[in-house]
Scaffold this motif. Structure first.
Motif, PDB file in Angstrom:
ATOM      1  N   ASN A  32       0.684  -1.218  -0.198  1.00 55.70           N
ATOM      2  CA  ASN A  32       0.002  -0.339   0.212  1.00 55.70           C
ATOM      3  C   ASN A  32       1.131   1.760  -0.311  1.00 55.70           C
ATOM      4  OD1 ASN A  32      -2.140   1.665   0.066  1.00 55.70           O
ATOM      5  ND2 ASN A  32      -2.927   1.171   2.343  1.00 55.70           N
ATOM      6  N   ARG A  33       0.908   1.714  -1.078  1.00 57.42           N
ATOM      7  CA  ARG A  33       1.830   2.816  -1.506  1.00 57.42           C
ATOM      8  C   ARG A  33       0.939   4.678  -1.835  1.00 57.42           C
ATOM      9  NH1 ARG A  33       6.661   2.990   1.351  1.00 57.42           N
ATOM     10  NH2 ARG A  33       7.204   4.351  -0.237  1.00 57.42           N
ATOM     11  N   ALA A  34       1.279   5.710  -0.929  1.00 56.58           N
ATOM     12  CA  ALA A  34       0.990   6.497  -1.967  1.00 56.58           C
ATOM     13  C   ALA A  34       1.406   8.266  -1.839  1.00 56.58           C
ATOM     14  CB  ALA A  34      -0.137   6.614  -0.485  1.00 56.58           C
ATOM     15  N   VAL A  35       1.222   8.942  -1.658  1.00 54.84           N
ATOM     16  CA  VAL A  35       2.337  10.202  -2.332  1.00 54.84           C
ATOM     17  C   VAL A  35       1.149  10.736  -1.205  1.00 54.84           C
ATOM     18  CG1 VAL A  35       2.947  12.458  -3.609  1.00 54.84           C
ATOM     19  CG2 VAL A  35       2.445   9.421  -4.648  1.00 54.84           C
ATOM     20  N   MET A  36       1.794  12.285  -0.332  1.00 56.89           N
ATOM     21  CA  MET A  36       0.638  12.917   0.227  1.00 56.89           C
ATOM     22  C   MET A  36       1.366  14.371   0.213  1.00 56.89           C
ATOM     23  SD  MET A  36       1.530  11.203   4.186  1.00 56.89           S
ATOM     24  CE  MET A  36       1.793  13.433   5.161  1.00 56.89           C
ATOM     25  N   TYR A  37       0.536  15.453  -0.342  1.00 54.22           N
ATOM     26  CA  TYR A  37       1.169  16.858  -0.491  1.00 54.22           C
ATOM     27  C   TYR A  37       0.830  17.312   0.778  1.00 54.22           C
ATOM     28  CZ  TYR A  37       0.170  21.440  -2.164  1.00 54.22           C
ATOM     29  OH  TYR A  37      -0.170  23.109  -1.876  1.00 54.22           O
ATOM     30  N   VAL A  38       1.253  18.148   1.453  1.00 55.22           N
ATOM     31  CA  VAL A  38       0.738  18.900   3.204  1.00 55.22           C
ATOM     32  C   VAL A  38       1.199  20.419   3.244  1.00 55.22           C
ATOM     33  CG1 VAL A  38       1.435  18.550   5.411  1.00 55.22           C
ATOM     34  CG2 VAL A  38       1.506  16.520   4.492  1.00 55.22           C
ATOM     35  N   GLU A  39       0.066  20.994   3.124  1.00 56.08           N
ATOM     36  CA  GLU A  39       0.598  22.534   3.353  1.00 56.08           C
ATOM     37  C   GLU A  39       0.155  22.585   4.947  1.00 56.08           C
ATOM     38  OE1 GLU A  39      -1.772  26.579   2.353  1.00 56.08           O
ATOM     39  OE2 GLU A  39      -1.882  24.853   1.072  1.00 56.08           O
ATOM     40  N   ARG A  67      -0.436   4.217   6.507  1.00 54.61           N
ATOM     41  CA  ARG A  67      -0.768   3.376   7.352  1.00 54.61           C
ATOM     42  C   ARG A  67      -2.197   2.886   8.025  1.00 54.61           C
ATOM     43  NH1 ARG A  67       3.717   2.200  11.819  1.00 54.61           N
ATOM     44  NH2 ARG A  67       1.808   1.429  12.719  1.00 54.61           N
ATOM     45  N   ASN A  68      -2.821   3.396   7.535  1.00 59.08           N
ATOM     46  CA  ASN A  68      -4.015   4.000   7.502  1.00 59.08           C
ATOM     47  C   ASN A  68      -5.121   2.083   7.016  1.00 59.08           C
ATOM     48  OD1 ASN A  68      -4.862   5.697   8.114  1.00 59.08           O
ATOM     49  ND2 ASN A  68      -5.883   5.923   6.375  1.00 59.08           N
ATOM     50  N   SER A  69      -3.507   0.944   6.608  1.00 57.40           N
ATOM     51  CA  SER A  69      -3.094  -0.485   6.307  1.00 57.40           C
ATOM     52  C   SER A  69      -2.122  -0.795   5.239  1.00 57.40           C
ATOM     53  CB  SER A  69      -5.062  -0.573   4.462  1.00 57.40           C
ATOM     54  OG  SER A  69      -4.948  -2.306   4.828  1.00 57.40           O
ATOM     55  N   PRO A  70      -1.567  -0.911   6.532  1.00 57.96           N
ATOM     56  CA  PRO A  70       0.156  -0.799   5.884  1.00 57.96           C
ATOM     57  C   PRO A  70       0.840  -2.184   5.317  1.00 57.96           C
ATOM     58  CG  PRO A  70       0.552  -1.396   8.312  1.00 57.96           C
ATOM     59  CD  PRO A  70      -1.255  -0.650   8.064  1.00 57.96           C
ATOM     60  N   THR A  71       1.534  -1.797   4.193  1.00 56.85           N
ATOM     61  CA  THR A  71       1.935  -3.390   3.349  1.00 56.85           C
ATOM     62  C   THR A  71       2.890  -3.978   5.062  1.00 56.85           C
ATOM     63  OG1 THR A  71       3.431  -1.664   2.016  1.00 56.85           O
ATOM     64  CG2 THR A  71       4.294  -3.483   2.193  1.00 56.85           C
ATOM     65  N   ARG A  72       2.102  -5.464   4.227  1.00 55.20           N
ATOM     66  CA  ARG A  72       2.226  -7.175   5.243  1.00 55.20           C
ATOM     67  C   ARG A  72       2.816  -8.463   4.891  1.00 55.20           C
ATOM     68  NH1 ARG A  72      -4.121  -6.212   7.780  1.00 55.20           N
ATOM     69  NH2 ARG A  72      -3.834  -3.770   6.909  1.00 55.20           N
ATOM     70  N   PHE A  73       2.993  -8.920   5.291  1.00 51.70           N
ATOM     71  CA  PHE A  73       2.747 -10.283   4.826  1.00 51.70           C
ATOM     72  C   PHE A  73       2.221 -11.172   6.137  1.00 51.70           C
ATOM     73  CE2 PHE A  73       6.817  -7.981   3.297  1.00 51.70           C
ATOM     74  CZ  PHE A  73       6.667  -8.081   1.942  1.00 51.70           C
ATOM     75  N   THR A  74       1.251 -12.029   5.382  1.00 52.55           N
ATOM     76  CA  THR A  74       0.759 -12.841   6.106  1.00 52.55           C
ATOM     77  C   THR A  74       0.706 -14.152   5.692  1.00 52.55           C
ATOM     78  OG1 THR A  74      -1.666 -10.982   6.469  1.00 52.55           O
ATOM     79  CG2 THR A  74      -1.440 -13.052   6.787  1.00 52.55           C
ATOM     80  N   PHE A  75       0.954 -15.179   7.024  1.00 53.23           N
ATOM     81  CA  PHE A  75       1.273 -16.421   7.179  1.00 53.23           C
ATOM     82  C   PHE A  75       0.673 -16.902   7.420  1.00 53.23           C
ATOM     83  CE2 PHE A  75       5.347 -14.373   6.352  1.00 53.23           C
ATOM     84  CZ  PHE A  75       5.658 -14.862   5.027  1.00 53.23           C
ATOM     85  N   GLY A  76      -0.761 -18.072   7.169  1.00 55.27           N
ATOM     86  CA  GLY A  76      -2.055 -18.525   7.880  1.00 55.27           C
ATOM     87  C   GLY A  76      -1.302 -19.910   7.814  1.00 55.27           C
ATOM     88  N   ALA A  77      -2.060 -21.606   8.672  1.00 56.34           N
ATOM     89  CA  ALA A  77      -2.146 -22.425   8.850  1.00 56.34           C
ATOM     90  C   ALA A  77      -3.632 -22.561   9.898  1.00 56.34           C
ATOM     91  CB  ALA A  77      -1.028 -23.289   8.979  1.00 56.34           C
ATOM     92  N   THR A  78      -4.439 -23.406   9.076  1.00 53.40           N
ATOM     93  CA  THR A  78      -5.626 -24.550   9.421  1.00 53.40           C
ATOM     94  C   THR A  78      -5.406 -26.101   9.640  1.00 53.40           C
ATOM     95  OG1 THR A  78      -6.751 -24.149   7.601  1.00 53.40           O
ATOM     96  CG2 THR A  78      -6.970 -22.350   9.939  1.00 53.40           C
ATOM     97  N   GLN A  79      -5.957 -26.394  10.087  1.00 53.54           N
ATOM     98  CA  GLN A  79      -5.576 -28.248  10.627  1.00 53.54           C
ATOM     99  C   GLN A  79      -7.815 -28.164  10.877  1.00 53.54           C
ATOM    100  OE1 GLN A  79      -2.563 -30.212  11.020  1.00 53.54           O
ATOM    101  NE2 GLN A  79      -3.130 -31.561   9.836  1.00 53.54           N
TER     102      GLN A  79
END
Length: 430
Positions: A32-39, A67-79
């Motif tokens: 999730n990448r963005a550009v911010m213009y700030v005054e 950071r509202n929904s940041p870059t991430r990696f998820t690993f999961g397992a169910t059995q």
């Protein structure tokens, strides 16, 4: 993406098991990448060429991880264990480069950061779900229930985009001096140091967006054990207990209730939570921070025929300060009760388009008689599940009332410029 055990068998011989207890592994994440213009009234170099952070060019561009929904990696397992019982684990790592929470004119490029967001093991059964590890407490996100679909740009915590930006103090800010007997001595405008964000004289009144407004999300993620009940009527009840803080000296107890139900004309999400963080001051690494009670919730209504939705949230954070803490130097008006209030009007005619306008405010975040507020708009385009393009604009304001140091000899009347932020970006899930 999910892989059945049969597809993984060749490369994961250690996972051999009977088909009746097949293991499912899920690997995913997002960028999730963005550009911010700030005054905001500040630049990395002052207009006089001194190189000191101060009032120069008041506009900047930042390339950030949202950071509202940041870059991430998820690993999961169910059995499957046996009929109705399932065990599993989840690991989620955040990978932030130029976090939208941290950038400022002094640091347009910040160090990359890896963050352990979730490390959980769980057992799910007809009697509820038991989770052990680092993750969300029972009250987490109960005050962030939202049908708008615009959370990637208009999230409940306004400081996550632009949180490190300082409010510029206006030239009209004044300080008043008194004699030892309390009689008036002098009134003058702030000095150049007091108007800047540098350490020194100006530190007493300098404030960032993150320092002015916060949604108080029940102590965030931490080490805990958590239980979520099966649905009881329309609701799920959750309880958790754990430790928080860099030293782990804070004991955190939480209770949360969430519900999703059909109501006349549409659907409604409801959440309510309570958290108590107690500091162990007797521990060798104990903290001097106060004990904290946090309580509040949210409600979001979606009208099925029109796609209009309305969301409200309210959270209070009560600090249990000693008399000395409440009246100490620079804290003579230190707040004991912070209050967050939020409202959002959204329009989501289908799963592709979502719009919103929102207003939020935090009262007495640091000191009594202060208010940090935000008003903003957001739009999200989601042509497919794995892709979002978004844009939004918001204005942050901050007000702090007249306050005095403990001695009463110096009192301040600061006034602050607004900060305007326009953000656009892309989120790609995999």
């Amino acid at each position: 993406m999910k892989f059945s055990k049969s597809l993984l068998a060749a490369g994961m011989a250690s996972l051999v098991a009977s088909p009746a207890s097949a293991l499912e592994v899920e690997v995913g994440g997002q960028v999730n990448r963005a550009v911010m213009y700030v005054e905001d009234g500040y630049s990395s170099e002052a207009s006089d060429g001194s190189g000191i952070l101060g009032q120069g060019s008041d506009t900047e561009f930042y390339h950030v991880d949202n950071r509202n929904s940041p870059t991430r990696f998820t690993f999961g397992a169910t059995q499957r264990l046996f009929e109705g019982w399932t065990a599993g684990a989840v690991i989620e790592i955040g990978a932030y480069a130029n976090s939208s929470l941290d950038v400022s004119p002094a640091e347009k490029n910040t160090d990359a950061e890896l963050d352990e967001r979730i490390t959980d093991a769980f057992v799910d059964s007809p009697y509820g779900k038991l989770t052990l590890g680092r993750g969300e407490g029972a009250a987490y996100n109960t005050a962030r229930r939202d049908y708008s679909g615009t959370g990637v740009i208009s999230f409940r915590h306004p400081g996550l985009i632009g949180g490190g930006l300082y409010y510029a103090l206006k030239d009209s800010s004044v300080k008043t001096s008194f004699n030892a007997d309390g009689s008036f001595r002098d009134r003058q405008n702030f000095t150049a140091d007091e108007l800047s964000t540098e350490e020194g004289a100006g530190r007493l009144n300098r404030t960032t967006i993150a320092g002015s407004i916060r949604d108080y999300n029940f102590e965030g993620r931490h080490e805990r054990i958590r239980y979520d009940s099966p649905r009881i009527g329309p609701a799920t009840v959750s309880v958790s207990a754990g430790n928080d803080g860099d030293t782990g000296s804070n004991s955190v107890l939480q209770v949360g209730v969430t519900s999703g139900l059909r109501v006349p004309g549409g659907r409604m999400l409801v959440g309510a939570g309570y958290s108590r963080a107690t500091v162990n001051r007797e521990a060798p690494s104990g903290s001097d921070d106060p004990d904290i009670n946090t309580y509040g919730g949210s409600v979001s209504y979606f009208h099925s025929d029109t796609g209009l939705n309305l969301t409200f949230a309210a959270v209070n954070r009560a600090e249990e300060l000693s008399e000395e803490e409440a009246t100490g130097n620079f804290s003579s008006t230190r707040s004991e009760l912070g209050q967050f209030r939020y409202a959002k009007l959204g329009y989501r005619p289908n799963r592709t388009h979502a719009f919103d306008i929102h207003y939020g405010e935090t009262l007495n975040r640091n000191k009594d008689d202060e208010k940090g507020s935000v008003i903003g708009v957001g739009y999200v385009w989601s042509p497919v599940d794995m892709f979002d393009a978004y844009a939004g604009a918001k204005i942050h304001s901050f007000e702090r009332g007249f306050w005095c140091t403990e001695s009463g000899r110096t009192c301040y009347s600061p006034e602050y410029e607004d900060i305007t932020i326009v953000t656009t970006g892309l989120r790609v899930k995999f």
